[in-house]
Design a protein around this motif. Structure first.
Motif, short mmCIF file in Angstrom:
data_model
loop_
_atom_site.label_atom_id
_atom_site.label_comp_id
_atom_site.label_asym_id
_atom_site.label_seq_id
_atom_site.Cartn_x
_atom_site.Cartn_y
_atom_site.Cartn_z
N LYS A 254 0.51 25.21 29.96
CA LYS A 254 -0.55 26.85 30.24
C LYS A 254 0.66 28.16 31.12
O LYS A 254 1.68 28.40 31.89
N ALA A 255 0.74 29.10 29.90
CA ALA A 255 1.42 30.01 29.75
C ALA A 255 0.21 31.44 29.61
O ALA A 255 1.63 32.29 30.06
N ASP B 251 -1.59 31.58 36.21
CA ASP B 251 -0.88 30.13 35.91
C ASP B 251 0.61 29.62 36.24
O ASP B 251 1.19 29.47 37.19
N ILE B 252 1.17 31.15 35.75
CA ILE B 252 2.75 31.36 36.20
C ILE B 252 2.80 31.78 37.79
O ILE B 252 3.60 31.30 38.49
N CYS C 143 11.72 26.68 38.94
CA CYS C 143 11.74 27.33 37.65
C CYS C 143 10.12 27.11 37.47
O CYS C 143 9.58 25.66 36.82
N TYR C 144 9.89 27.66 35.71
CA TYR C 144 8.81 27.55 35.28
C TYR C 144 8.94 27.90 33.89
O TYR C 144 9.63 29.06 33.23
N ASP D 274 -0.12 34.34 32.25
CA ASP D 274 0.17 34.46 33.93
C ASP D 274 -0.27 34.35 35.27
O ASP D 274 0.22 34.25 35.96
N GLY E 174 2.02 29.45 40.26
CA GLY E 174 3.51 28.50 40.38
C GLY E 174 4.51 28.94 41.56
O GLY E 174 5.41 28.10 41.52
N TRP E 175 5.37 30.18 40.27
CA TRP E 175 5.82 31.19 41.90
C TRP E 175 5.48 31.01 42.86
O TRP E 175 5.66 30.54 44.43
N THR F 85 7.42 26.97 29.80
CA THR F 85 6.39 27.31 29.22
C THR F 85 6.40 25.59 27.98
O THR F 85 7.70 25.94 27.10
#
Length: 144
Positions: free
Chosen positions: A87-88, A92-93, A103-104, A90, A96-97, A106
């Motif tokens: 899941k790359a 999704d990232i 750390c994320y 924006d 995650g944060w 891909t």
């Protein structure tokens, strides 16, 4: 490495889990594996890992659900989590944060990059131990 650090690798793709496991074991880490979020939570209940490498898209319970449960539980909220996912986007990232990952990364990923982040997280946790006593920060006064 004084004591063997325990890492839990969680992904429904057994080849990815094996790739993570082999690379981390080469550096001397003790690596356990889970193949979905439910199995991950069961393993954490039995033995708390020092770090979790976690996929998002998994059956039964996805990585975001696992992360939310971890962060809401005072016994597991401090476990560092590396999201390793396809899941790359924006959104999704960012999610995650905002959810508290350390750390994320891909997929496809470079194992050397994963290893570098694991080392960095453990180095940071060692530094944090130096500035806390009994759960309280220690303040140092520079006398120079």
């Amino acid at each position: 490495m004084a004591e063997k650090r325990k890492i839990l690798a969680v992904d429904d793709n057994k080849n990815i889990v094996r790739l993570i496991q082999v690379n981390l074991m080469k550096l001397g880490y003790d690596v356990d594996c889970a193949y979905d979020g439910v199995e991950c939570m069961k393993k954490i209940a039995v033995q708390k890992p020092d770090l979790i490498v976690l996929d998002i898209m998994m059956p039964r319970k996805d990585g975001f659900q696992v992360l939310k449960e971890l962060k809401l539980n005072p016994d597991t909220a401090d476990i560092p989590v590396i999201m390793l996912t396809a899941k790359a986007q924006d959104a999704d990232i960012l999610k995650g944060w905002q959810s508290g990952v350390d750390c994320y990364l891909t997929k496809p990923f470079n194992p050397a990059e994963l290893l570098a982040f694991v080392k960095r997280i453990f180095a940071h946790s060692e530094q944090q131990k130096d500035v806390h006593f009994d759960g309280r920060p220690i303040y140092r006064i520079d006398e120079s």
